[in-house]
Enzyme design. Structure first.
Site, PDB file in Angstrom:
ATOM      1  N   CYS A 179      53.740   1.411  10.091  1.00  0.00           N
ATOM      2  CA  CYS A 179      53.987   1.865   9.275  1.00  0.00           C
ATOM      3  C   CYS A 179      52.963   3.784  10.122  1.00  0.00           C
ATOM      4  CB  CYS A 179      53.372   2.228   7.786  1.00  0.00           C
ATOM      5  SG  CYS A 179      51.394   1.613   7.865  1.00  0.00           S
TER       6      CYS A 179
ATOM      7  N   GLU B 101      51.786   2.756  -0.492  1.00  0.00           N
ATOM      8  CA  GLU B 101      51.582   3.377   0.986  1.00  0.00           C
ATOM      9  C   GLU B 101      53.422   3.578   1.591  1.00  0.00           C
ATOM     10  OE1 GLU B 101      51.075   1.866   5.149  1.00  0.00           O
ATOM     11  OE2 GLU B 101      49.073   1.855   4.670  1.00  0.00           O
TER      12      GLU B 101
END
Length: 516
Positions: free
Chosen positions: A286, A252
């Site tokens: 994020c 990720e």
């Protein structure tokens, strides 16, 4: 813990031949050193890997029910010790109390219960039916077996949710795990390791390898699979190293998550959501709102509401209910935010709120900042800022908004706002992102049944759902012939007669497709 320096002994001790180096952990709100942790070298990591492999078969043998009981104990442990955990999280991240409670404790406690309840269902043997003539009457199934030893390299922004949290499904699947937390925020992982031991996880099944970059590199060489969360640049390096041994990876990586506000949107809802999920955790998320595109008819109203609300935000390090936005966790990230804001100013953007490090005696701080008159010549609209900024751009229509939203190498998350929900969803389906919310943002991450992963340069693989635990396993196909003749008709020796029959059979089965 904040304000006091501790010697941390929860990490694996260095192995013989490794220098017993240490690194300091600082409170970002004050800049004070609060702890020292071992900086483990390759030999120590190799020793941890050997230990993890030794104990993994027994952990796997506990079965889903046995592991689930331990995970449920840990769920209760997290809630019972939440004030201690929050104190540790805040001491090394600078988060507000509410950010730690909502995004770390809530997620972590839910995750232990979720994987305890769902691991077996996601990893149960799957029966397969086939149209292939050669396997008629045979038993076909797919099973998922743990890979063995998983390495998790975590980020500094969410030491529980996005670092330790990735270990939970790996453990539920029957693997041993070595977690290398960020050297910026290792203390939360060490605290949670205490909880796992108290709840019955055998020694060696879960280990914390504290250290800096070389520690993570050593871990990649030792494990059967790597889960990494962090920058795209570092993710590429990890993938390149893992490729040398064909070690699977799940990544990720970065994001530059857009919000599209359509002309029919509820301006109050959109403004509140943009501000909250742009500033939540100091913007160090994020999937936070990193850039906003607003259709021209409601642009002025939207900017006015966001600006009014942003001016009321309280920044500080106080207790519950006293601060909305905390410190920034990683000092170099403050430099990046400052550069992005200055670049925007230099190219004609206006700062309506914030725009500086603020008035703080020490620590890593940047004010909640609202930027307008921005465009894609500015780094604040094209590169990941990862800080408390909200750049807002006026667009002519939804087509321009979609084009600009997709004008990015990243594709982690996005959001679309509009009262015509069917239309807003249609816009959402055109955005190139792994997750898109309609009339909301970021909360999709709390739905553990829903996959969360990035498109484009935002990563490979996903968290949550079936894929979030199956990635920690090896898929194995099994075929069982229960009732067998001594020799199947198609086996040696070949004969012209049998070959002719097989040809007719295949023509009958597969030669009846559509004709032009």
């Amino acid at each position: 813990m904040a304000g006091t320096e501790e010697q941390v002994h929860g990490a694996q001790a260095p192995a013989a031949g490794d220098a017993a180096d240490e690194f300091a952990v600082r409170d970002p709100a004050t800049g004070e050193v609060i702890a020292h942790c071992p900086d483990l070298g390759p030999e120590a990591v190799a020793a941890m890997a050997r230990r993890g492999r030794e104990v993994q078969p027994a952990w796997e043998a506990l079965g889903f029910a046995g592991r689930g009981r331990i995970l449920r104990r840990m769920q209760k442990w997290v809630i019972d010790h939440r004030e201690e955990i929050i104190a540790v999280i805040r001491s090394e991240t600078g988060k507000t109390y509410e950010d730690a409670l909502i995004a770390e404790i809530s997620y972590g406690a839910a995750a232990f219960g979720f994987w305890a309840a769902n691991a077996e269902g996601y990893l149960a043997d799957e029966k397969v039916r086939s149209s292939a003539v050669l396997v008629k009457g045979k038993k076909l199934l797919v099973r998922y077996r743990p890979l063995g030893l998983i390495g998790v390299i975590g980020p500094w922004n969410y030491p529980f949710t996005n670092s330790f949290g990735d270990c939970i499904p790996a453990l539920a699947a029957g693997n041993s795990v070595i977690l290398k937390p960020s050297e910026v925020t290792p203390l939360t992982s060490l605290k949670l390791a205490e909880g796992l031991r108290e709840c019955g996880v055998p020694d060696g099944v879960f280990q914390v390898a504290t250290g800096q970059g070389p520690t993570g590199a050593a871990l990649v060489e030792q494990v059967d699979m790597i889960m990494f969360t962090g920058s795209t640049a570092t993710g590429k390096k990890i993938m390149a190293e893992a490729a040398k041994t064909l070690t699977p990876v799940s990544l990720e990586l970065g994001g530059k998550d857009p919000m599209i506000v359509l002309a029919d949107a509820d301006v109050d809802r959109a403004a509140n959501t943009a501000l909250y999920y742009g500033m939540f955790n100091g913007g160090q998320t994020c999937i936070s709102v990193e850039r906003v595109y607003v259709e021209e008819p409601i642009y002025d109203a939207f900017v006015a509401k966001v600006t009014e609300k942003a001016r009321k935000l309280r920044q500080g390090a106080g207790g519950p209910g006293t601060a909305d936005v905390g410190a920034m966790t990683f000092p170099p990230q403050v430099d990046i935010v400052e550069r992005h804001v200055q670049d925007a100013r230099d190219k004609g953007a206006r700062v309506l709120v914030g725009g500086s490090r603020g008035d703080h005696a020490a620590g890593s701080w940047y004010e909640p900042t609202i930027l307008v008159d921005v465009d894609h010549t500015m780094t604040c609209m094209t590169e990941e800022t990862f800080g408390p900024t909200l750049p807002i751009m006026k667009v002519r229509d939804e087509e321009e908004a979609i084009r600009l939203a997709n004008d990015s190498p990243y594709g982690l998350a996005a959001s679309v706002f509009g009262k015509d929900v069917k239309h807003a969803e249609a816009v959402a389906r055109r955005v190139e992102a792994g997750a898109v919310c309609v009339n909301d943002a970021l909360v999709n991450y709390s739905a553990l049944e829903l996959p969360m992963g990035g498109a484009k340069a935002s990563g490979l693989g996903s968290r949550h759902g079936a894929g979030g635990i199956r990635k920690y396993t090896q898929q194995q196909a099994i075929l069982v012939t229960r009732f067998a003749m001594r020799k199947d008709p198609h086996m040696y020796p070949y004969s012209a007669r049998m070959t002719k029959r097989l040809g007719r059979l295949f023509a009958f089965l597969y030669g009846r497709g559509a004709r032009d």
